[in-house]
Design an enzyme around this catalytic site. Structure first.
Site, mmCIF file in Angstrom:
data_model
loop_
_atom_site.group_PDB
_atom_site.id
_atom_site.type_symbol
_atom_site.label_atom_id
_atom_site.label_comp_id
_atom_site.label_asym_id
_atom_site.label_seq_id
_atom_site.Cartn_x
_atom_site.Cartn_y
_atom_site.Cartn_z
ATOM 1 C CG HIS A 363 -2.414 -0.673 1.159
ATOM 2 N ND1 HIS A 363 -2.573 -1.397 2.205
ATOM 3 C CD2 HIS A 363 -2.949 -0.662 0.212
ATOM 4 C CE1 HIS A 363 -3.788 -2.058 2.322
ATOM 5 N NE2 HIS A 363 -3.840 -1.925 0.801
ATOM 6 C CB CYS A 459 -2.750 0.372 8.271
ATOM 7 S SG CYS A 459 -1.419 0.939 7.686
#
Ligand code: ARG
Length: 488
Positions: A363, A459
């Site tokens: 990511h 996150c």
């Protein structure tokens, strides 16, 4: 305002052919039936081909984002020229006008002097000099042009004040400071979304960090450690003034705790995630329900989803850059590259796609972190060569900070910056020194259990309050429009 129709030309021909076109909504365009409107050159096959190719090049080379980012730089530097005979500097992207005071110097004189120094520009309306550099211009060439312009203006000013021409002899002004305005206390209170780790565990493997067999060996201890890390993280955000909205967790969805992947939220508009990994798709219904409830409470306005089949893992892969006024979009591991066009359309902002090439940094938020003052921390090996080139081009060298292996492999880059405070799960001495020297306060909250899922501070949260338009009093240096400057 969004017009129903737009006439476009010039750049559409790629400098090759005179082509223009009308772009409009389906409603408007469907007024014409095939054959109902005759035009001698309309639909000329060669022109149409050239236009399509020109559009493809504009997309491929990220020219809209270049224009936004380099334009912000150009405006900031021109405005930093200070007491020169300019009355106003205005523009959007790389299309900039400098309005000169006619009592001090004429635009025509300046344009002639610039041409003599090898810089072509255009005077308009007697007092304005228009700069319209090609969108492919290199930053160094842009800076050279600004230096020449400053030099020429200084020359005229000196001549006016002392009656002596000193063209070329004027002191070169220092470049304008990097916009620091975003560091000022944001008006809107930071709103974060988190989801409690009640059901968090590592029981499948969708990235190289995840080792279900090892987790199982000490599951109860790791779960307890996750709970305490999460609680400390939430407390740290609250201490820094953030309001935290907590999403109820769901059994069987261990990764739901990583709310960065639920959606991206900008301008009170929610773009829901569509997971690439089947293991996480069950989270989608939970996320939709959560944001529907927020909308019912008036906390967000709109909820949209990507087109079917276009994977998108939310704020984990899409970062709003308030200094450069664009969205960085990670692709190549989870989210699809085409999401850059969707995001650009939905939020009416430029986007830059950055290709991720290392499965450990799957990511964008595992290898890129934006600080409020414009600095960008990144881990070079996680990016493709062209993504690195984009970063070098759009971020000034002195504020593009390389994370070392130690920090990247401890997921330190996955951090959250709230004004001058940076929350991270790890910081090497070197990273700590860089942050402190630049005026940031690092807050380290260990998140070892989450690291086993490949994750850390960023996150576990998503920002809910970010806005593309600065409010009055904010972001003074990066305004792209003089009327906003006045409003501020
Ligand atoms: N185990 C999760 C996954 O692989 C972690 C998600 C991390 N989220 C993030 N924004 N980087 O999907």
């Amino acid at each position: 305002m969004r017009p129903d129709g737009l006439i476009v030309g010039k750049a559409l021909g790629g400098g090759l052919l005179p082509v223009s076109a009308l772009v409009g909504t389906a409603e408007l365009m469907d007024v014409f039936e095939p054959g109902s409107h005759g035009s001698t050159f309309g639909g000329n096959p060669l022109a149409a081909r050239v236009a399509l190719e020109a559009l493809r090049v504009i997309e491929d080379e990220g020219l809209v984002a270049r224009s936004a980012a380099l334009g912000a730089h150009l405006l900031a530097r021109l405005r930093g020229l200070g007491s020169l005979p300019g009355r106003e500097v205005r523009g959007r992207g790389l299309w900039v006008g400098v309005d000169l005071d006619p009592a001090r110097v004429s635009a025509r004189q300046v344009v002639r002097a610039l041409a003599g120094r090898g810089l072509l520009s255009k005077d308009t309306h007697e007092t304005v000099i228009r700069f319209a550099p090609p969108l492919t211009i290199e930053r160094s060439a842009l800076d050279w042009g600004i230096d020449v312009f400053a030099d020429v203006l200084h020359g005229f000013e000196a001549q006016r004040q002392h009656g002596a021409v000193r063209l070329g002899a004027a002191r070169r002004p220092a470049p304008a400071p990097v916009p620091r305005a975003a560091v000022q206390a944001p008006r809107e209170r930071t709103r974060l979304m988190m989801s409690a780790p009640d059901f968090f565990e590592v029981n499948y493997r969708i990235n190289p960090w995840m080792e279900p067999e090892r987790w199982r060996l000490s599951a109860p201890r790791l779960a307890a450690d996750a709970r305490s890390g999460w609680t400390r993280l939430k407390a740290a955000y609250e201490r820094l003034g953030a309001v935290v909205e907590v999403q109820a967790p769901a059994h069987g969805l261990p990764d739901m705790v990583f709310t960065a992947n639920a959606a991206m939220v900008l301008d009170r508009k929610v773009l829901l995630a569509q997971f690439a990994c089947a293991e996480r798709r069950g989270e989608e219904a939970q996320n939709r329900a959560f944001f529907e409830a927020l909308r019912a409470r008036g906390a967000v306005d709109e909820i949209v989803a990507p087109p079917r089949g276009l994977y998108f893992e939310g704020a984990g892969d899409a970062h709003w850059d308030a200094v450069r006024r664009l969205v960085w979009v990670g692709h190549g591991q989870r989210s699809r590259r085409e999401m850059q066009y969707e995001i650009s359309e939905i939020y009416a902002v430029p986007t830059v796609a950055l290709e991720l090439v290392d499965p450990r940094f799957y990511h964008l938020d595992t290898c890129l972190c934006l600080l409020a003052g414009g600095e960008v921390i990144y881990y070079p090996p996680a990016f493709s060569a062209s993504a690195r080139a984009q970063l070098h081009e759009l971020v000034d060298r002195d504020i593009l900070i390389k994370a070392g292996d130690d920090d990247a492999h401890h997921l330190a880059v996955n951090s959250v910056c709230l004004a001058r405070d940076v929350v991270l799960c790890h910081a090497s001495g070197a990273l700590r020194a860089i942050l402190t020297e630049r005026g940031y306060r690092p807050h380290v909250v260990p998140l070892d259990s989450f690291n086993r899922s490949g994750e850390a501070a960023n996150c576990l949260t998503i920002r809910l309050e970010l806005q593309t338009r600065p409010r009055a009093g904010e972001l003074l240096f990066v305004e792209d429009d003089a009327s906003e400057l006045r409003a501020a």
